[in-house]
Design a protein around this motif. Structure first.
Motif, PDB file in Angstrom:
ATOM      1  N   GLU C  50       0.836  -1.174   0.078  1.00 14.68           N
ATOM      2  CA  GLU C  50       0.041  -0.098   0.012  1.00 14.68           C
ATOM      3  C   GLU C  50       0.892   1.107   0.009  1.00 14.68           C
ATOM      4  O   GLU C  50       1.816   1.233   0.533  1.00 14.68           O
ATOM      5  N   ILE C 121       5.316   3.592   1.873  1.00 16.23           N
ATOM      6  CA  ILE C 121       5.076   2.425   1.281  1.00 16.23           C
ATOM      7  C   ILE C 121       5.095   1.495   2.254  1.00 16.23           C
ATOM      8  O   ILE C 121       6.017   1.294   3.170  1.00 16.23           O
TER       9      ILE C 121
ATOM     10  N   LYS D   5      -5.464  11.141   7.060  1.00 14.82           N
ATOM     11  CA  LYS D   5      -5.553  10.072   6.436  1.00 14.82           C
ATOM     12  C   LYS D   5      -4.720   8.657   7.074  1.00 14.82           C
ATOM     13  O   LYS D   5      -3.726   9.065   7.770  1.00 14.82           O
ATOM     14  N   TYR D   6      -5.396   7.717   7.020  1.00 10.52           N
ATOM     15  CA  TYR D   6      -4.608   6.690   7.680  1.00 10.52           C
ATOM     16  C   TYR D   6      -4.204   5.396   6.726  1.00 10.52           C
ATOM     17  O   TYR D   6      -5.091   5.098   5.841  1.00 10.52           O
ATOM     18  N   PHE D   7      -2.995   4.863   7.110  1.00  6.59           N
ATOM     19  CA  PHE D   7      -2.460   4.094   6.062  1.00  6.59           C
ATOM     20  C   PHE D   7      -2.024   2.719   6.741  1.00  6.59           C
ATOM     21  O   PHE D   7      -1.629   2.752   7.987  1.00  6.59           O
ATOM     22  N   LYS D  11      -4.316   2.414   9.231  1.00  7.31           N
ATOM     23  CA  LYS D  11      -5.621   2.323   8.890  1.00  7.31           C
ATOM     24  C   LYS D  11      -6.523   1.089   9.566  1.00  7.31           C
ATOM     25  O   LYS D  11      -7.756   1.110   9.904  1.00  7.31           O
ATOM     26  N   ALA D  50       2.601  12.954   8.179  1.00  9.40           N
ATOM     27  CA  ALA D  50       2.914  13.930   7.223  1.00  9.40           C
ATOM     28  C   ALA D  50       1.713  15.119   7.108  1.00  9.40           C
ATOM     29  O   ALA D  50       0.650  14.909   7.253  1.00  9.40           O
ATOM     30  N   ASN D  52       0.276  17.657   4.271  1.00  5.37           N
ATOM     31  CA  ASN D  52       0.289  18.241   2.887  1.00  5.37           C
ATOM     32  C   ASN D  52       1.676  17.427   2.199  1.00  5.37           C
ATOM     33  O   ASN D  52       2.300  17.941   1.550  1.00  5.37           O
ATOM     34  N   GLU D  53       1.730  16.078   2.713  1.00  2.38           N
ATOM     35  CA  GLU D  53       2.661  15.243   1.850  1.00  2.38           C
ATOM     36  C   GLU D  53       4.045  15.520   2.133  1.00  2.38           C
ATOM     37  O   GLU D  53       4.967  15.135   1.435  1.00  2.38           O
ATOM     38  N   GLU D  54       4.335  16.014   3.140  1.00  3.27           N
ATOM     39  CA  GLU D  54       5.604  16.373   3.690  1.00  3.27           C
ATOM     40  C   GLU D  54       5.707  15.910   5.428  1.00  3.27           C
ATOM     41  O   GLU D  54       4.671  16.125   5.989  1.00  3.27           O
ATOM     42  N   TYR D  55       6.952  15.141   5.529  1.00  2.52           N
ATOM     43  CA  TYR D  55       6.864  14.784   7.001  1.00  2.52           C
ATOM     44  C   TYR D  55       7.199  16.031   7.980  1.00  2.52           C
ATOM     45  O   TYR D  55       7.678  17.034   7.728  1.00  2.52           O
ATOM     46  N   VAL D  67      -3.984  18.541   4.943  1.00  3.39           N
ATOM     47  CA  VAL D  67      -4.365  17.202   4.733  1.00  3.39           C
ATOM     48  C   VAL D  67      -2.975  16.413   5.537  1.00  3.39           C
ATOM     49  O   VAL D  67      -1.800  16.577   5.119  1.00  3.39           O
ATOM     50  N   ALA D  69      -1.344  12.834   7.217  1.00  2.00           N
ATOM     51  CA  ALA D  69      -1.399  11.415   7.264  1.00  2.00           C
ATOM     52  C   ALA D  69      -0.723  10.635   8.163  1.00  2.00           C
ATOM     53  O   ALA D  69       0.617  11.290   8.711  1.00  2.00           O
ATOM     54  N   ILE D  71       1.623   7.905   9.342  1.00  2.00           N
ATOM     55  CA  ILE D  71       2.675   7.143   8.586  1.00  2.00           C
ATOM     56  C   ILE D  71       3.212   6.071   9.716  1.00  2.00           C
ATOM     57  O   ILE D  71       4.312   6.258  10.367  1.00  2.00           O
ATOM     58  N   PRO D  72       2.778   4.875   9.592  1.00  4.40           N
ATOM     59  CA  PRO D  72       3.684   3.959  10.421  1.00  4.40           C
ATOM     60  C   PRO D  72       5.079   3.808   9.872  1.00  4.40           C
ATOM     61  O   PRO D  72       5.168   4.129   8.590  1.00  4.40           O
ATOM     62  N   PRO D  73       5.853   2.894  10.451  1.00  8.56           N
ATOM     63  CA  PRO D  73       7.182   2.759   9.889  1.00  8.56           C
ATOM     64  C   PRO D  73       6.923   2.244   8.485  1.00  8.56           C
ATOM     65  O   PRO D  73       6.407   1.069   8.083  1.00  8.56           O
ATOM     66  N   VAL D  74       7.764   2.738   7.551  1.00  9.29           N
ATOM     67  CA  VAL D  74       7.470   2.379   6.207  1.00  9.29           C
ATOM     68  C   VAL D  74       8.434   1.116   5.836  1.00  9.29           C
ATOM     69  O   VAL D  74       9.222   0.733   6.555  1.00  9.29           O
TER      70      VAL D  74
END
Lengths: 77, 148, 148, 77
Positions: C50, C121, D5-7, D11, D50, D52-55, D67, D69, D71-74
């Motif tokens: 994802e 990701i 947003k949750y990922f 999520k 994050a 607006n798409e920045e850490y 916005v 997000a 971010i769990p460990p990638v």
């Protein structure tokens, strides 16, 4: 009979791709000496000799039936 | 295809990647050496490669065996093209698969270094104003000058 | 194609190699991260990836810019696939061209290290007896045991 | 209004992909505090935010319209 193959710059220097020496036995050094006498342009060229597709040392012996190759500095890749 | 081979036709990358890939491989590295137009300010028109084919294939297979001993679990393919090669053509390709990526990078770079040392293949560069077999003692013509 | 992209379809290697190749490139390195069947004795059935797609593409492009600054003259493409991936599928591909090979290897390895650090990701491993999102604190189920 | 947003694992923990907070302004730390209160399972999870798409750092300010997000460990690659 010893077969000699010439490649790349060595082929251009010798003016041929291969030739046969009617020797029964000689060292790699003797082969190089013979070549330098036959083709003076080889003098000063950095050359290795392969015997039967394996790099040989100057003191190794070449026997009748062996295939030798004159290997100028390689530049593959 | 053979995993260690000299070819005269264009090298298809996918074929060698498919060969090294298997279910335990988590990483594949591919290196291609391509014909470059400019070298030290001199423009190459094309290259002519020559090989002592059986010995070259044997030496490439030996390099593969060295690699598999140094980095257990990797799988290797090496192919070199000979004949007339034009700008951007692939001259050499090395494909390595490995369970983990570190070995795939290291082994791949080891391969190209060894190829340049021991595999009996020769490159002649053909420029607009001359040509030369490239060897250990590289000599490039002066920019704009005459070679030989 | 975009040079830095997230895709859902299988990754075609040639497309990205063609993108980075140009007449001054003497070397191209490609790395692919593939789905491996066995990890630490545990059998993976498939993976589910994802991404936070716009941020991931932005971060990959930033990595590309970092690389081009560190290794001038290189050209880079990075693609990551998301969704359900099966054994041997390519999850990530990095293609780097360079006038000389050293930079192509170094930059490529730098890219995968950075991707694993900063690109949003996530990978979920699905085994026969469980599943888990893989993160910084990796936990694998005991061999033959139950997960969760 | 701040969108969250949750990922991935986040999520699954939140049980949703996104939601909207009716806040005009808050810090990243305040957002995380709110989330841990709303979903106690997040406690102890290693999370980045994050904006607006920045850490973003914990002390950064989030404004209405941003916005965010979780971010769990990638684990790409």
């Amino acid at each position: 009979m010893i077969k000699i193959k010439y490649f790349a710059a060595a082929k251009e220097t010798a003016g041929k791709e291969e030739e046969v020496l009617k020797q029964k036995k000689m060292t790699v050094q003797q082969l190089l000496d013979w070549i330098e006498q036959a083709y003076p342009e080889f003098k000063g060229m950095s050359l290795q000799v392969a015997v039967n597709e394996e790099y040989a040392r100057r003191e190794d012996t070449i026997h009748s039936g062996d295939v030798c190759a004159l290997i100028p500095p390689v530049s593959g890749g | 295809m053979k995993p260690f081979e000299i070819v005269t036709k264009p090298i298809e990358v996918q074929k060698y990647m498919d060969y090294v890939l298997h279910p335990s491989a988590g990483a594949v590295t591919v290196f291609t050496g391509n014909v470059r137009e400019w070298t030290k300010g001199v423009r190459t028109l094309y290259l002519a490669y020559e090989a002592y084919i059986p010995m070259a294939e044997k030496k490439m297979a030996e390099i593969g065996a060295e690699m598999e001993e140094k980095w257990p679990g990797i799988k290797v393919a090496i192919v070199h093209r000979i004949g007339e090669l034009h700008i951007s053509d692939i001259a050499v390709l090395i494909a390595v698969s490995s369970p983990h990526r570190k070995a795939a990078y290291e082994a791949n770079e080891y391969a190209i270094d060894r190829i340049k040392e021991v595999v009996p293949i020769w490159k002649k560069e053909i420029w607009e104003n001359g040509e030369e077999w490239i060897g250990a003692q590289k000599k490039y013509p002066e920019k704009g000058g005459k070679s030989r």
